[in-house]
Motif scaffolding. Structure first.
Motif, PDB file in Angstrom:
ATOM      1  N   PHE A 137       0.985  -1.094   0.042  1.00 53.65           N
ATOM      2  CA  PHE A 137      -0.032   0.088   0.123  1.00 53.65           C
ATOM      3  C   PHE A 137       0.975   1.126   0.081  1.00 53.65           C
ATOM      4  O   PHE A 137       1.774   1.391   0.826  1.00 53.65           O
ATOM      5  N   SER A 138       0.828   2.208  -1.092  1.00 52.66           N
ATOM      6  CA  SER A 138       1.589   3.248  -1.194  1.00 52.66           C
ATOM      7  C   SER A 138       1.252   4.399  -1.757  1.00 52.66           C
ATOM      8  O   SER A 138       1.383   4.652  -2.698  1.00 52.66           O
TER       9      SER A 138
ATOM     10  N   THR B  15       1.753   7.564  -1.583  1.00 52.53           N
ATOM     11  CA  THR B  15       2.744   8.466  -2.245  1.00 52.53           C
ATOM     12  C   THR B  15       4.096   7.875  -2.699  1.00 52.53           C
ATOM     13  O   THR B  15       5.047   8.743  -3.111  1.00 52.53           O
TER      14      THR B  15
ATOM     15  N   THR C  25       6.740   6.055  -1.752  1.00 52.12           N
ATOM     16  CA  THR C  25       8.048   5.757  -1.126  1.00 52.12           C
ATOM     17  C   THR C  25       8.060   4.256  -0.512  1.00 52.12           C
ATOM     18  O   THR C  25       9.133   3.858  -0.753  1.00 52.12           O
ATOM     19  N   THR C  26       6.756   3.791  -0.301  1.00 50.03           N
ATOM     20  CA  THR C  26       6.865   2.423   0.495  1.00 50.03           C
ATOM     21  C   THR C  26       7.404   1.530  -0.949  1.00 50.03           C
ATOM     22  O   THR C  26       8.117   0.585  -0.784  1.00 50.03           O
TER      23      THR C  26
ATOM     24  N   PRO D  68       3.004   2.050   4.785  1.00 49.05           N
ATOM     25  CA  PRO D  68       3.487   3.176   5.355  1.00 49.05           C
ATOM     26  C   PRO D  68       2.955   3.099   6.676  1.00 49.05           C
ATOM     27  O   PRO D  68       1.996   2.068   7.195  1.00 49.05           O
TER      28      PRO D  68
ATOM     29  N   TYR E  77       0.002   7.075  11.979  1.00 44.94           N
ATOM     30  CA  TYR E  77      -0.316   7.269  13.483  1.00 44.94           C
ATOM     31  C   TYR E  77       0.363   6.174  14.313  1.00 44.94           C
ATOM     32  O   TYR E  77      -0.142   5.557  15.347  1.00 44.94           O
ATOM     33  N   GLY E  78       1.559   5.752  13.904  1.00 46.51           N
ATOM     34  CA  GLY E  78       2.442   4.611  14.647  1.00 46.51           C
ATOM     35  C   GLY E  78       1.650   3.384  14.324  1.00 46.51           C
ATOM     36  O   GLY E  78       2.224   2.351  15.292  1.00 46.51           O
TER      37      GLY E  78
ATOM     38  N   GLY F  88       7.787   8.447   8.156  1.00 49.56           N
ATOM     39  CA  GLY F  88       8.083   9.861   7.900  1.00 49.56           C
ATOM     40  C   GLY F  88       8.965  10.408   9.034  1.00 49.56           C
ATOM     41  O   GLY F  88       8.919  11.688   9.149  1.00 49.56           O
TER      42      GLY F  88
ATOM     43  N   GLU G 121       8.277   8.497  14.306  1.00 46.27           N
ATOM     44  CA  GLU G 121       8.280   7.075  14.823  1.00 46.27           C
ATOM     45  C   GLU G 121       7.540   6.082  14.075  1.00 46.27           C
ATOM     46  O   GLU G 121       6.410   6.506  13.474  1.00 46.27           O
TER      47      GLU G 121
ATOM     48  N   ALA H  40      11.150   7.698   4.950  1.00 47.18           N
ATOM     49  CA  ALA H  40      10.960   8.240   3.745  1.00 47.18           C
ATOM     50  C   ALA H  40      10.699   9.664   3.892  1.00 47.18           C
ATOM     51  O   ALA H  40       9.848   9.931   4.971  1.00 47.18           O
ATOM     52  N   GLU H  41      10.327  10.306   2.873  1.00 48.63           N
ATOM     53  CA  GLU H  41       9.804  11.614   2.976  1.00 48.63           C
ATOM     54  C   GLU H  41       8.456  11.597   3.526  1.00 48.63           C
ATOM     55  O   GLU H  41       7.596  10.826   2.947  1.00 48.63           O
TER      56      GLU H  41
ATOM     57  N   TYR I  65       3.585  14.754   4.201  1.00 45.77           N
ATOM     58  CA  TYR I  65       3.161  15.969   4.543  1.00 45.77           C
ATOM     59  C   TYR I  65       4.261  17.031   4.232  1.00 45.77           C
ATOM     60  O   TYR I  65       4.122  18.157   4.497  1.00 45.77           O
TER      61      TYR I  65
ATOM     62  N   ILE J  60      -6.557  11.377   4.202  1.00 45.65           N
ATOM     63  CA  ILE J  60      -5.407  12.595   4.453  1.00 45.65           C
ATOM     64  C   ILE J  60      -4.039  11.974   3.808  1.00 45.65           C
ATOM     65  O   ILE J  60      -3.086  12.326   4.615  1.00 45.65           O
TER      66      ILE J  60
HETATM   67  C1  LIG Z   1      -2.269   9.657   7.728  1.00 46.09           C
HETATM   68  C2  LIG Z   1      -0.807   9.852   7.803  1.00 46.09           C
HETATM   69  C3  LIG Z   1      -0.246   9.362   9.099  1.00 46.09           C
HETATM   70  C4  LIG Z   1       1.141   9.140   9.140  1.00 46.09           C
HETATM   71  N1  LIG Z   1       1.670   8.777  10.716  1.00 46.09           N
HETATM   72  C5  LIG Z   1       3.344   8.795  10.521  1.00 46.09           C
HETATM   73  C6  LIG Z   1       3.537   8.469  12.062  1.00 46.09           C
HETATM   74  O1  LIG Z   1       3.015   7.900  12.785  1.00 46.09           O
HETATM   75  N2  LIG Z   1       5.047   8.337  11.927  1.00 46.09           N
HETATM   76  C7  LIG Z   1       5.593   8.706  11.045  1.00 46.09           C
HETATM   77  O2  LIG Z   1       7.080   8.871  11.093  1.00 46.09           O
HETATM   78  N3  LIG Z   1       5.188   9.062   9.728  1.00 46.09           N
HETATM   79  C8  LIG Z   1       3.877   9.081   9.580  1.00 46.09           C
HETATM   80  N4  LIG Z   1       3.314   9.404   8.260  1.00 46.09           N
HETATM   81  C9  LIG Z   1       4.244   9.470   7.261  1.00 46.09           C
HETATM   82  C10 LIG Z   1       4.320   8.162   6.340  1.00 46.09           C
HETATM   83  O3  LIG Z   1       4.458   7.128   7.000  1.00 46.09           O
HETATM   84  C11 LIG Z   1       5.664   8.318   5.428  1.00 46.09           C
HETATM   85  O4  LIG Z   1       5.425   9.537   4.707  1.00 46.09           O
HETATM   86  C12 LIG Z   1       5.317   7.156   4.488  1.00 46.09           C
HETATM   87  O5  LIG Z   1       6.879   7.330   3.636  1.00 46.09           O
HETATM   88  C13 LIG Z   1       4.251   7.285   3.348  1.00 46.09           C
HETATM   89  O6  LIG Z   1       4.302   6.346   2.399  1.00 46.09           O
HETATM   90  P1  LIG Z   1       3.838   6.173   1.060  1.00 46.09           P
HETATM   91  O7  LIG Z   1       4.675   7.137   0.252  1.00 46.09           O
HETATM   92  O8  LIG Z   1       4.089   4.938   0.511  1.00 46.09           O
HETATM   93  O9  LIG Z   1       2.427   6.838   0.953  1.00 46.09           O
HETATM   94  C14 LIG Z   1       2.123   9.435   8.295  1.00 46.09           C
HETATM   95  C15 LIG Z   1       1.520   9.853   6.854  1.00 46.09           C
HETATM   96  C16 LIG Z   1       0.001  10.024   6.803  1.00 46.09           C
HETATM   97  C17 LIG Z   1      -0.541  10.477   5.440  1.00 46.09           C
END
Ligand SMILES: Cc1cc2nc3c(=O)[nH]c(=O)nc-3n(C[C@H](O)[C@H](O)[C@H](O)COP(=O)(O)O)c2cc1C
Length: 275
Positions: free
Chosen positions: A11-12, A14, A16-17, A61, A64-65, A92, A95, A122-123, A126, A234
């Motif tokens: 599941f990804s 944006t 990065t996963t 990804p 919320y932990g 991101g 943690e 990963a980036e 947000y 979001i």
């Molecule tokens: C709704 C939401 C909640 C997130 N919660 C966390 C978190 O708890 N800890 C963290 O370090 N990053 C958090 N992130 C950042 C994502 O884990 C991170 O950007 C990840 O690389 C996104 O993966 P993707 O590019 O495959 O979508 C969150 C992002 C979103 C959108």
């Protein structure tokens, strides 16, 4: 044991996963790699996937932990027999808390045999140029580590003759898992605020890509400025994939919270691997 084929289930929103697991798979050097993208809801609602013997890389990804709540029901439909799994979470730079142990526990419940696990950075979804959080990660260093992780798993397989020889791995995390407090708060706030990205109609070129990439089909394809606030998670798939930057989050409460988040994420974290 040789690894002949790998299925990457991920599941990804944006992207990065997906990048991380492509590099883990590269390090594993299998003859065949199948990418099974489960980001879009319709892909998660297809017939349940069945695995038998191939190595699976399961990746999400961290939200919320935890494992994103939208993905959990899908993961629980996977049908598995005698299949080793590499568990991967990508976060991101804040943690990853209980996401890896949650993914581990779900995989075991489904019948997978965890052989390795990793938490990569990963980036942040947000992050943007004026508010960077782990900007441009995974970088060269992260990519090298993901590939080296794949090579190490390959080496681990070379030392065993059958799946029964795989030693149990242990991953960090708490039982019970942490409550996703920010998620609970967002759900409450939505009674009064929409908390969804908005569309700048002057910039929008009506390509509908935002509706296509939305993992929950929250964006109305007939009028992409309409986003169902109860379905929107979001994830910023629409924001980050928009070719003209027409989708943006303008909510001042949201942006103030992300500025605080940015300050809490300044110190660079490094990938952690469990074999
Ligand atoms: C709704 C939401 C909640 C997130 N919660 C966390 C978190 O708890 N800890 C963290 O370090 N990053 C958090 N992130 C950042 C994502 O884990 C991170 O950007 C990840 O690389 C996104 O993966 P993707 O590019 O495959 O979508 C969150 C992002 C979103 C959108």
């Amino acid at each position: 044991m040789d690894i002949k084929s790998i299925s990457c289930v991920y599941f990804s929103p944006t992207g990065t996963t997906k990048t991380i697991i492509e590099n883990i798979a590269q390090g594993l050097q299998a003859e065949r790699v199948e990418m099974m993208d489960c980001t879009i809801r319709s892909l998660r609602e297809k017939d349940s996937l069945v695995f038998n013997n191939d190595l699976v890389i399961l990746a999400t990804p961290v939200y919320y932990g935890r494992v994103p709540e939208e993905v959990v029901p899908f993961l629980k439909t996977l049908r598995v027999q005698n299949t080793p799994v590499v568990l991967t979470v990508v976060y991101g730079n804040r943690e990853y808390e209980d996401a890896l142990i949650e993914l581990h526990d779900i995989s075991v419940e489904q019948g997978f045999i965890p052989v390795a696990a990793g938490a990569f950075i990963a980036e942040h979804s947000y992050s943007n140029p004026s508010r960077p959080i782990a900007h441009a990660r995974p970088d060269v260093d992260d990519i090298e580590k993901a590939q080296a992780f794949g090579s190490k798993i390959r080496e681990k397989f070379k030392t065993i003759d059958s799946l029964e020889d795989i030693e149990k791995i242990s991953v960090p995390g708490n039982i019970p898992y942490i409550e996703p407090e920010n998620l609970n708060m967002i759900k409450q706030v939505r009674n009064t605020l929409s908390f969804t990205p908005e569309t700048d109609k002057d910039k929008c070129i009506q390509c509908n890509l935002c509706a296509e990439v939305c993992p929950t089909q929250a964006i109305n394809p007939e009028d992409i400025s309409q986003i169902n606030k109860w379905q929107c998670i979001i994830c910023f798939a629409c924001v980050k994939n928009c070719p003209t930057e027409a989708k943006q989050m303008n909510d001042p409460h949201f942006n103030a919270a992300i500025e605080q988040l940015q300050k809490a994420c300044l110190e660079r974290k490094e990938p952690e691997m469990y074999l």
